[in-house]
Design a protein around this motif. Sequence first.
Motif, PDB file in Angstrom:
ATOM      1  N   UNK A 266       0.855  -1.196   0.000  1.00  0.00           N
ATOM      2  CA  UNK A 266       0.000   0.000   0.000  1.00  0.00           C
ATOM      3  C   UNK A 266       0.883   1.235   0.000  1.00  0.00           C
ATOM      4  N   UNK A 267       0.628   2.133  -0.940  1.00  0.00           N
ATOM      5  CA  UNK A 267       1.454   3.330  -1.117  1.00  0.00           C
ATOM      6  C   UNK A 267       0.566   4.574  -1.133  1.00  0.00           C
ATOM      7  N   UNK A 268       1.017   5.642  -0.473  1.00  0.00           N
ATOM      8  CA  UNK A 268       0.291   6.919  -0.436  1.00  0.00           C
ATOM      9  C   UNK A 268       1.083   7.981  -1.203  1.00  0.00           C
ATOM     10  N   UNK A 269       0.389   8.805  -1.962  1.00  0.00           N
ATOM     11  CA  UNK A 269       1.039   9.972  -2.548  1.00  0.00           C
ATOM     12  C   UNK A 269       1.314  10.988  -1.436  1.00  0.00           C
ATOM     13  N   UNK A 270       2.110  11.989  -1.745  1.00  0.00           N
ATOM     14  CA  UNK A 270       2.439  12.997  -0.742  1.00  0.00           C
ATOM     15  C   UNK A 270       1.301  13.972  -0.497  1.00  0.00           C
ATOM     16  N   UNK A 271       0.260  13.913  -1.281  1.00  0.00           N
ATOM     17  CA  UNK A 271      -0.892  14.804  -1.146  1.00  0.00           C
ATOM     18  C   UNK A 271      -1.717  14.745  -2.421  1.00  0.00           C
ATOM     19  N   UNK A 272      -2.598  15.723  -2.579  1.00  0.00           N
ATOM     20  CA  UNK A 272      -3.380  15.805  -3.804  1.00  0.00           C
ATOM     21  C   UNK A 272      -2.453  16.057  -4.998  1.00  0.00           C
ATOM     22  N   UNK A 273      -2.761  15.417  -6.107  1.00  0.00           N
ATOM     23  CA  UNK A 273      -1.998  15.644  -7.327  1.00  0.00           C
ATOM     24  C   UNK A 273      -2.815  16.491  -8.289  1.00  0.00           C
ATOM     25  N   UNK A 274      -2.167  17.403  -9.014  1.00  0.00           N
ATOM     26  CA  UNK A 274      -2.877  18.096 -10.099  1.00  0.00           C
ATOM     27  C   UNK A 274      -3.432  17.065 -11.075  1.00  0.00           C
ATOM     28  N   UNK A 275      -4.533  17.395 -11.711  1.00  0.00           N
ATOM     29  CA  UNK A 275      -5.205  16.441 -12.582  1.00  0.00           C
ATOM     30  C   UNK A 275      -4.276  15.905 -13.672  1.00  0.00           C
ATOM     31  N   UNK A 276      -3.380  16.753 -14.187  1.00  0.00           N
ATOM     32  CA  UNK A 276      -2.473  16.316 -15.249  1.00  0.00           C
ATOM     33  C   UNK A 276      -1.461  15.291 -14.754  1.00  0.00           C
ATOM     34  N   UNK A 277      -1.191  15.297 -13.450  1.00  0.00           N
ATOM     35  CA  UNK A 277      -0.304  14.291 -12.875  1.00  0.00           C
ATOM     36  C   UNK A 277      -1.076  13.059 -12.413  1.00  0.00           C
ATOM     37  N   UNK A 278      -2.329  13.260 -12.025  1.00  0.00           N
ATOM     38  CA  UNK A 278      -3.132  12.152 -11.523  1.00  0.00           C
ATOM     39  C   UNK A 278      -3.544  11.188 -12.638  1.00  0.00           C
ATOM     40  N   UNK A 279      -3.902  11.727 -13.794  1.00  0.00           N
ATOM     41  CA  UNK A 279      -4.449  10.879 -14.862  1.00  0.00           C
ATOM     42  C   UNK A 279      -3.490   9.784 -15.322  1.00  0.00           C
ATOM     43  N   UNK A 280      -2.192  10.063 -15.500  1.00  0.00           N
ATOM     44  CA  UNK A 280      -1.291   8.958 -15.858  1.00  0.00           C
ATOM     45  C   UNK A 280      -1.240   7.877 -14.780  1.00  0.00           C
ATOM     46  N   UNK A 281      -1.427   8.261 -13.527  1.00  0.00           N
ATOM     47  CA  UNK A 281      -1.426   7.278 -12.441  1.00  0.00           C
ATOM     48  C   UNK A 281      -2.659   6.383 -12.513  1.00  0.00           C
ATOM     49  N   UNK A 282      -3.798   6.968 -12.838  1.00  0.00           N
ATOM     50  CA  UNK A 282      -5.003   6.164 -13.022  1.00  0.00           C
ATOM     51  C   UNK A 282      -4.835   5.247 -14.226  1.00  0.00           C
ATOM     52  N   UNK A 283      -4.258   5.787 -15.300  1.00  0.00           N
ATOM     53  CA  UNK A 283      -4.056   4.995 -16.512  1.00  0.00           C
ATOM     54  C   UNK A 283      -3.146   3.795 -16.254  1.00  0.00           C
TER      55      UNK A 283
END
Length: 409
Positions: A266-283
Amino acid sequence: MARICVIRAWYFPVDERINREIDALVRAGHEVDLICARMPGQPRFEQVGRVAVHRLPITRRRAGLLRYFFEFVTFQLAATALAAVLHLRRRYDVVQVNSLPDWLVFAAVIPRVLGARVLLDLHECMPEYAATKYGLSLRHPITRALVWLERASIAFADRVTTCTDQMRDLFVERGAPMEKIGVVLNSFDEDRLAPERYPSVKRTDDDFVLVCHGTIDPNFGIDVVIRAVALLKNTIPGLRLRIYGEGPQRPSLEALVAKLGLEERVWFSKGFLPIDELLPCIAAADAGVVAIRRDAFRDRTHCNKMYDLIAMRKPVIISRTRAVEAYFGDECFSLFESGNERDLARAISELHGDPELREQLVRRATEVSEPYRWVHQRERYLDVVRSLLQDAGPESGRRSIVHSRVEER
């Protein structure tokens, strides 16, 4: 062209629903002033294209009931004063107010008295929201007072929009006229969420990556997801959970991960990501989990993150709720009983072992969600705005229609 003021007691450009609505107004040829809260480090005033952003020096904090009440009242008073001053300068045709709280709509009182039309966008059913968040009975004096405020807020507005048919039905049950309330779903914006922009990730058959994104709050059931991962750690060796977001539950979830010995899974990001950074992670994930806890509030709503996953063509594992079943049925998602980590583990295991099922769910969710796409919901929203502009007077109505037709061409 019309002049429209939007009021929201949250941050810009964090709120995706506000972003979509403002973008729709600008594309339709309107000028927009936005009154919102100010995140630390943001400017008090900012011109973003044809949008003038007026940020009030009020920072939202997730805290107790008294702190929420203080924030809402302070923002209400400041927004009421600023909306009045700006209206005297700008002469708005429409003032749109987005909840929470419902009664923020009264910040438009001066523009309304001076001729502007008022649109109230109800993101939540506030009595149920408060009851769920603070453990109150629906018969508690506070929730009963919120029902009265909801009725008064709807009565004050010229038109109302909300997020699902189930939410509208509840407002109608409490006395609101159905013809006054339109439904605009919390849909996805294809201009921003396009899976073809992001490369897929090749893995071995044993690897299986789940993603949770958004606010880390008890209501979103991320603790249930972590416990489900613990149940599967011996049967799916390559199972990983990636959590992108921030919120008040994060410290306790990190402690739970340590207690269950899941630090490598289980891994946590350091906080909220901007949408442009979040989408590749979802992909890069194999599936997304939306483990909302079913209650009187969330039984009638849709999570934005559910639509994000659909748009990104990811199979969705989601809690069974009334609103989800009404719009999508049983064939679009892998459904599980809310709050039940064993049932969630079953759903994860089924998806992991059946790539064909994953493809089938994505395909069916894409088909069913076609009328829910923002390209269609945007027209619903703009139809409401056009009707208000026509009511506001022939000149503003004519200008709105002309500019909308120009944009369509």
